[in-house]
Design a protein around this motif. Structure first.
Motif, short mmCIF file in Angstrom:
data_model
loop_
_atom_site.label_atom_id
_atom_site.label_comp_id
_atom_site.label_asym_id
_atom_site.label_seq_id
_atom_site.Cartn_x
_atom_site.Cartn_y
_atom_site.Cartn_z
N VAL A 205 4.31 -6.58 5.82
CA VAL A 205 5.42 -5.53 5.41
C VAL A 205 6.08 -6.08 4.31
O VAL A 205 6.50 -7.14 4.31
N GLN B 271 4.33 -0.98 4.53
CA GLN B 271 3.18 -1.92 5.13
C GLN B 271 2.32 -1.80 4.10
O GLN B 271 1.69 -0.82 3.38
N THR C 117 -1.86 -3.32 3.81
CA THR C 117 -2.80 -3.57 4.65
C THR C 117 -4.14 -4.14 3.70
O THR C 117 -4.71 -3.22 3.07
#
Length: 123
Positions: free
Chosen positions: A90, A119, A121
């Motif tokens: 994050v 976030q 990823t």
């Protein structure tokens, strides 16, 4: 108030660009930082940019990430290239009063305002 945007998913080697829009304070009087917190780890500094636009970065992202700011638009950016799985976290933007972040830029206690995080990823 600080609001991050631009997070999401990317493949290893890919790119993402985060934005941080700010309001409620005199943006040009603040040093701005980017931090990140991976799952199960403490939040760490990614880099910062002084009021006059001079950035610096933690070693793990040097040459891959670029921080920029537009004082007229009260906006901060984090361009992330050559992403790695270990960049998954994050990401937070933060504002510290003062024109220069200085050598203590990574000390989170000196930041007056924080965003809610976005976030990222990487797989």
């Amino acid at each position: 108030q600080l609001v991050e945007s631009g997070g999401g998913s990317a493949e290893s080697g890919g790119s993402l660009k985060l934005s941080c829009t700010t309001s409620g304070f005199t943006y040009s009087n603040y040093c701005m930082g980017w931090f990140r917190q991976a799952a199960g780890k403490e939040r760490e500094g990614v880099g910062y940019i002084d009021s006059d636009g001079v950035p610096d970065y933690t070693d793990s992202v040097k040459g891959r990430f670029t921080i920029s700011r537009v004082n007229a638009n009260h906006t901060l950016f984090l361009q992330m290239n050559s992403l790695k799985a270990e960049d998954s976290a994050v990401y937070y933007c933060a504002a510290a009063w003062g024109l220069r972040c200085g050598r203590n830029w990574h000390q989170q206690s000196r930041y007056n305002y924080w965003g809610q995080g976005t976030q990222v990823t990487v797989s």
